[in-house]
Scaffold this motif. Sequence first.
Motif, mmCIF file in Angstrom:
data_model
loop_
_atom_site.group_PDB
_atom_site.id
_atom_site.type_symbol
_atom_site.label_atom_id
_atom_site.label_comp_id
_atom_site.label_asym_id
_atom_site.label_seq_id
_atom_site.Cartn_x
_atom_site.Cartn_y
_atom_site.Cartn_z
ATOM 1 N N UNK A 155 0.821 -1.205 0.000
ATOM 2 C CA UNK A 155 0.000 0.000 0.000
ATOM 3 C C UNK A 155 0.860 1.262 0.000
ATOM 4 N N UNK A 156 0.231 2.373 -0.351
ATOM 5 C CA UNK A 156 0.963 3.647 -0.345
ATOM 6 C C UNK A 156 0.317 4.665 0.594
ATOM 7 N N UNK A 157 -0.738 4.286 1.319
ATOM 8 C CA UNK A 157 -1.352 5.233 2.253
ATOM 9 C C UNK A 157 -1.989 4.471 3.420
ATOM 10 N N UNK A 158 -2.220 5.191 4.508
ATOM 11 C CA UNK A 158 -2.874 4.596 5.675
ATOM 12 C C UNK A 158 -4.238 4.033 5.282
ATOM 13 N N UNK A 159 -4.960 4.789 4.443
ATOM 14 C CA UNK A 159 -6.286 4.343 4.036
ATOM 15 C C UNK A 159 -6.216 3.000 3.303
ATOM 16 N N UNK A 160 -5.219 2.860 2.442
ATOM 17 C CA UNK A 160 -5.076 1.588 1.720
ATOM 18 C C UNK A 160 -4.772 0.445 2.691
ATOM 19 N N UNK A 161 -3.922 0.712 3.697
ATOM 20 C CA UNK A 161 -3.631 -0.321 4.695
ATOM 21 C C UNK A 161 -4.934 -0.724 5.381
ATOM 22 N N UNK A 162 -5.717 0.287 5.770
ATOM 23 C CA UNK A 162 -6.975 0.013 6.467
ATOM 24 C C UNK A 162 -7.910 -0.816 5.581
ATOM 25 N N UNK A 163 -7.976 -0.470 4.305
ATOM 26 C CA UNK A 163 -8.869 -1.197 3.395
ATOM 27 C C UNK A 163 -8.432 -2.667 3.244
ATOM 28 N N UNK A 164 -7.119 -2.872 3.176
ATOM 29 C CA UNK A 164 -6.628 -4.250 3.032
ATOM 30 C C UNK A 164 -6.903 -5.039 4.321
ATOM 31 N N UNK A 165 -6.680 -4.394 5.465
ATOM 32 C CA UNK A 165 -6.924 -5.074 6.742
ATOM 33 C C UNK A 165 -8.403 -5.440 6.871
ATOM 34 N N UNK A 166 -9.270 -4.511 6.497
ATOM 35 C CA UNK A 166 -10.708 -4.782 6.593
ATOM 36 C C UNK A 166 -11.086 -5.962 5.690
#
Lengths: 490, 451
Positions: A56-67
């Motif tokens: 990922x390249x952003x916190x939001x992307x990390x969150x989306x992958x974790x979800x």
Amino acid sequence: MNGSGLAPETRTHLIRSCERIVGPEGVISAPDELRVYECDALTFYHRVMPDLVVLPTSTQQVADVVRLCREAGVPFLPRGAGTGLSGGATPDAGGVMIVLTRMNRILDIDVPSRLATVEAGFINLWLTNAVKRHGLFYAPDPASQQACSIGGNVAENAGGPHCLKYGVTTNHVLGATVVLPDGEVRQLGGKIQDRPGYDLLGVFVGSEGTLGICTEVTVRLLPQPEAVKTLLAVFRTIEEASNAVSGIIARGIIPVAMEMLDREIIKAVEANVKAGYPLDAGAVLLIELDGPRAEIEAEAVGVEATCREHGCIELRVARTDEERALLWKGRKEAAGSVGRITHHYYLQDAVVPRSKLPKILREIGEIGGRYGLIIANVFHAGDGNIHPLICFDLTTPGDLDRAIAAGSEIMKRCIEAGGSVSGEHGIGHEKRDYLPLMYSPADLAAMLRVRAVFDPAGLCNPGKIFPADRPEGHGDRNLQSPAMTAVSDR
Amino acid sequence: MPTAVATRSAESGRPLAPAFDAVDRPDREGILDCVHCGLCLPSCPTYLTTGLEMASPRGRIHLMRAVDEGQAGISADFVKHLDQCLGCLACQTACPSGVPYGYLLEAARTQIERRYERPAGDRRLRRVILSLFPHPERLAWLLVALSWYQRLGLSGVVRNTGLLALLSPRLAQMEALLPEVPSAAARRPLPGVTPAVGQRLGRVGFLTGCVQRFVLPDLNRATARVLAAAGYEVVSPQGQGCCGALHLHSGDLETGRALARRTIQAFERAQVDLVAVNAAGCGAAMKEYGHLLRDDAEWRSRAEAFRARVRDISQILAGVSWRQELKPVPVTVTYHEACHLAHAQRIRKEPRLILQRIPDLQLVELPESDLCCGSAGVYNLLQTEMAGRLLQRKIDRIRETGASVVAIGNVGCLLQIGLGLRQAKLPVRTVHPVELVDWSLHGMPDGEPRA
């Protein structure tokens, strides 16, 4: 060894969904590419490929992958540069690996407040390089600082030679943006030091990626000291050097670093960087003092006197920045240099009370002799954090088993001496079964309750820290494999 | 638990080539020297750009090891990640364990070229590019043709031929790299012997190179003038051609060995004390001839003797005490470190030293000076995207220095960075350090910007 045996349709679903989140160039799923993620810097056992890797390249992307992982019930784990030595960034049994190397920007440097906020994948040494011109530096300096990431430092609560005086990572982190295992983004701590209530940031730092994924970190920067003095004290025996270490601290001097290198390490280092360590020494101490000039001059006198009292045969002082850098280069590259004397090593990390150093080092020597293995020692003597490097050769039958048995014995001796099973490398996968040597079942149960608050499903870096026979901390993943089953890769 | 041996590609189901064979096999000891510590990671330009472990030295060695141990085959993914390596050897500088990465890469690439079937287009492209370099006259012809080709535009007839359709983006890239094709007069060869000015210190053989003698002939003339002024008789031996560096880096060790033998022979006949090289890539390859021909009983000792005479031009000039006064060269210069100087030959101080001795020349350090510019032999023709990203990064750093001149000790980097500066419309001139010494000895050319 392949991933966790995800159902093919689940894997396809994850790949497609991750590609939507981070773009196709941020998802790795080909077996010949996943192979490189089957281990971190701990290579000789427990190699497991993830089912897929996402960058990922952003916190939001990390969150989306974790979800996404949580919804699919698939385990996931974070990875920074992969320089860790306890298998923390290697999957337990497949799942999704979230690699933060593409999140490597500086977000803010606040010179008046002496703070910096960086993304988790930002490299440790880059931070000191970036703030040097402001007369500042970032104190925690693990040996891998030229490559390791700040996010990984937070996960492992990394130390380093200079932590004797300045403290470890947790003493320098003021705030972190974290993605919790349910995909929520939270800010722990902030830009100020004192916060009432439970210290959740303190709980998070050093949690080895089991309580969530940190994506942004705010750290303290320190002013560069007025002066630095680096000394190399040469001893005939490692015992004399150990006694000198205790003597210096007993005198009331806190050097910024006090590092010990034994004869085997000196041999390896000199084959590589030629730092000028004498090959006939039994041990050398690399001692660094920093602070106001007058103060360190006085301390240097005390250090020298103490070293002489304990049999120091030669004491050198670095006269230039180049000489100082070279002395440190030898220390920083010591573990890597061991490749010059052996193909494989098992790098241990344990702590004993400083006064027990002579005893434990003598015991390590005996253990090495008994198992027929060279054990080299390079470590943070000032805080009793030892790093025996047990040399072995995977091609020699039984060598690996002997190395592991020797390591295990060293570990037990350290605990008996009132020490700890890890100083700074983390428990990860490698040492999870040693934890009961230190903690009672009740202690472990309390820690597992904390873990369950953050990660009730047990999907966030499962299989780490807690012993294999305490699977309640790891959700319902299969954790049958005994941790110390050696996985020979041949 | 041992990993199952992959015998078929997961995607296509086609059988994979088996693991490495015995001919020029990557040295297993060398592979095992890597303890996987990861200290090399941020030194690697492709890792820095992509953040991918496969695009790192440690990752590539891990892949080699899997193939070496028969856990994986020479798959398309394996080839992709080895192709993407620049061969800059920054990892060797960073490595505490002394892993001979360059040798491992050379050998692995040889295995790929012999044992892996590349897609037809890729194969033809590589063959065409590599067939140009041992034959400077072919290259010269092509370069002149290219300049006309560019000026006339693409004719429909030419465009419709299959080969050009394949080559045209690369040809355009090659053409773009050229500063300006020198006139026929400028391209005439150097005299066989340039006498020393004053008392002779020694006899130096000069490698004129396959590219720079046609593309940057002024550089070769300047090099000969400067060496002569330093007191050396300069010989450019007949019969020298390409040094073979590009073949060694591209997995064609056999051609590389043949070219090495030819080069050694040419310089042996010329009976020189030293061999001077002004192209870092060539110098690095020539210093490795001993390793290259180590198993050749007839040539081993000749290769060793030759290797010991090879010097980068900066190594020779750093030790010279000039007999004539150095004149001021009032320009602000920054220095880009060619990978094959800084990392392969570990030459870092000498080029800076010779620049610092020039009066009024202000040397400003270039951030990330030893990070590859993306040229890397023929890399910029084969891996255009990665090369472009690295070039952009290099141009950004050069811009930050505010220098009006960037000094570069390698022909490939001179062309690559020259291209980047032209594209960015940045008024910065590229020169070889030896040219700045030449300006200081013999006067600056007219119209040079002074700052």
